[in-house]
Design a protein around this motif. Structure first.
Motif, PDB file in Angstrom:
ATOM      1  N   GLU A 161     -55.928 -73.996  13.261  1.00  0.00           N
ATOM      2  CA  GLU A 161     -56.137 -72.553  12.518  1.00  0.00           C
ATOM      3  C   GLU A 161     -55.854 -71.848  13.940  1.00  0.00           C
ATOM      4  O   GLU A 161     -56.024 -71.971  14.990  1.00  0.00           O
ATOM      5  CB  GLU A 161     -57.608 -72.260  12.201  1.00  0.00           C
TER       6      GLU A 161
ATOM      7  N   SER B 165     -58.915 -77.169  12.504  1.00  0.00           N
ATOM      8  CA  SER B 165     -59.041 -76.757  11.288  1.00  0.00           C
ATOM      9  C   SER B 165     -60.533 -77.374  10.922  1.00  0.00           C
ATOM     10  O   SER B 165     -60.963 -78.180  11.035  1.00  0.00           O
ATOM     11  CB  SER B 165     -58.032 -77.191  10.172  1.00  0.00           C
ATOM     12  N   CYS B 166     -61.167 -76.354   9.859  1.00  0.00           N
ATOM     13  CA  CYS B 166     -62.330 -76.882   9.086  1.00  0.00           C
ATOM     14  C   CYS B 166     -62.212 -78.017   8.307  1.00  0.00           C
ATOM     15  O   CYS B 166     -61.021 -78.252   7.954  1.00  0.00           O
ATOM     16  CB  CYS B 166     -62.892 -75.741   8.469  1.00  0.00           C
TER      17      CYS B 166
ATOM     18  N   HIS C  95     -61.555 -70.618   2.638  1.00  0.00           N
ATOM     19  CA  HIS C  95     -62.598 -69.752   3.234  1.00  0.00           C
ATOM     20  C   HIS C  95     -62.213 -69.089   4.333  1.00  0.00           C
ATOM     21  O   HIS C  95     -60.805 -69.442   4.924  1.00  0.00           O
ATOM     22  CB  HIS C  95     -63.864 -70.372   3.282  1.00  0.00           C
ATOM     23  N   HIS C  96     -62.862 -67.898   4.971  1.00  0.00           N
ATOM     24  CA  HIS C  96     -62.409 -67.369   5.943  1.00  0.00           C
ATOM     25  C   HIS C  96     -63.772 -67.457   6.831  1.00  0.00           C
ATOM     26  O   HIS C  96     -64.731 -68.273   6.794  1.00  0.00           O
ATOM     27  CB  HIS C  96     -62.328 -65.864   5.691  1.00  0.00           C
ATOM     28  N   HIS C  97     -63.575 -66.617   7.828  1.00  0.00           N
ATOM     29  CA  HIS C  97     -64.632 -66.780   9.045  1.00  0.00           C
ATOM     30  C   HIS C  97     -65.039 -65.484   9.634  1.00  0.00           C
ATOM     31  O   HIS C  97     -64.363 -64.503   9.952  1.00  0.00           O
ATOM     32  CB  HIS C  97     -63.815 -67.559  10.361  1.00  0.00           C
TER      33      HIS C  97
ATOM     34  N   ILE D  74     -66.201 -64.531  13.621  1.00  0.00           N
ATOM     35  CA  ILE D  74     -66.078 -65.027  14.823  1.00  0.00           C
ATOM     36  C   ILE D  74     -66.630 -64.536  15.833  1.00  0.00           C
ATOM     37  O   ILE D  74     -66.392 -63.006  16.055  1.00  0.00           O
ATOM     38  CB  ILE D  74     -64.377 -65.236  15.258  1.00  0.00           C
TER      39      ILE D  74
ATOM     40  N   THR E 280     -67.837 -69.916  15.218  1.00  0.00           N
ATOM     41  CA  THR E 280     -67.335 -69.842  14.013  1.00  0.00           C
ATOM     42  C   THR E 280     -68.039 -69.950  12.789  1.00  0.00           C
ATOM     43  O   THR E 280     -68.659 -70.948  12.855  1.00  0.00           O
ATOM     44  CB  THR E 280     -65.840 -70.533  13.961  1.00  0.00           C
ATOM     45  N   LEU E 281     -68.131 -69.206  12.149  1.00  0.00           N
ATOM     46  CA  LEU E 281     -69.190 -69.187  10.835  1.00  0.00           C
ATOM     47  C   LEU E 281     -68.143 -69.122   9.762  1.00  0.00           C
ATOM     48  O   LEU E 281     -67.677 -68.135   9.472  1.00  0.00           O
ATOM     49  CB  LEU E 281     -70.592 -68.415  10.782  1.00  0.00           C
ATOM     50  N   PRO E 282     -68.457 -69.875   8.663  1.00  0.00           N
ATOM     51  CA  PRO E 282     -67.729 -69.586   7.511  1.00  0.00           C
ATOM     52  C   PRO E 282     -68.214 -68.317   6.532  1.00  0.00           C
ATOM     53  O   PRO E 282     -69.364 -68.147   6.484  1.00  0.00           O
ATOM     54  CB  PRO E 282     -67.880 -70.947   6.712  1.00  0.00           C
TER      55      PRO E 282
ATOM     56  N   GLU F 152     -68.038 -67.925   2.767  1.00  0.00           N
ATOM     57  CA  GLU F 152     -67.296 -68.623   1.394  1.00  0.00           C
ATOM     58  C   GLU F 152     -66.776 -67.824   0.471  1.00  0.00           C
ATOM     59  O   GLU F 152     -66.223 -68.464  -0.391  1.00  0.00           O
ATOM     60  CB  GLU F 152     -68.805 -69.578   0.957  1.00  0.00           C
TER      61      GLU F 152
ATOM     62  N   GLU G 225     -60.596 -62.350   8.994  1.00  0.00           N
ATOM     63  CA  GLU G 225     -61.489 -62.914  10.138  1.00  0.00           C
ATOM     64  C   GLU G 225     -62.325 -61.834  10.485  1.00  0.00           C
ATOM     65  O   GLU G 225     -61.579 -60.497  10.496  1.00  0.00           O
ATOM     66  CB  GLU G 225     -60.690 -63.438  11.173  1.00  0.00           C
TER      67      GLU G 225
END
Length: 155
Positions: A71, A84-85, A91-93, A95, A102-104, A106, A127
């Motif tokens: 990513e 990459s996750c 999904h997005h993040h 940061i 980095t947290l998702p 959903e 992001e």
């Protein structure tokens, strides 16, 4: 985050030759939690592969990003890459600007956009940058940063 084997398998399934350099790149990203700049990667790879050019490193980063195994995020100090996750769904993040945790997210905000009929979206990125709870609590975020953040919210 994708494992070394998942990254190598994705490259191999797209017909890329799996060289020692690409195996090292896959391992580097699979084992690194944060984001790496092309310069970080070049310096790391240069310790093992003398004569490696920056262009070769950058070209491999681009290819890996196009394959979806890396990513790319644009920070204030430039472009950085991360494995990459492994979640497998869109999904997005969120940061953290300090530790790069980095947290998702959903939920995809694209569903809320009012895209005109005469515009076809083919790709999007979303992001959110800020500071995670750990960095806020530990004092790693300077008071000046918090003041700037608070004043920009009022604008």
């Amino acid at each position: 985050m994708l494992s070394t084997n998942q990254i190598i398998e994705a490259m191999s399934s797209q017909g890329l030759r799996i060289t020692d350099q690409r195996k090292t790149l896959a391992r580097l990203f699979a084992e690194t939690e944060g984001y790496l700049s092309p310069k970080d990667v070049y310096e790391y790879m240069g310790r093992t592969y003398s004569g490696l050019s920056f262009d070769t490193v950058y070209r491999n980063l681009r290819v890996m990003q196009e394959l979806g195994v890396l990513e790319q995020v644009i920070f204030e100090d430039g472009v950085k890459f991360k494995a990459s996750c492994s979640s497998g769904h869109h999904h997005h993040h969120l940061i953290c600007l300090q530790c790069q945790k980095t947290l998702p997210i959903e939920f995809c905000p694209m569903q809320l956009t009012d895209t005109p009929d005469q515009f076809q979206v083919v790709e999007h990125k979303f992001e959110i940058f800020g500071y995670c709870k750990d960095c806020q609590v530990s004092g790693k975020v300077s008071p000046k940063t918090n003041q700037n953040q608070a004043s920009s919210k009022g604008q």
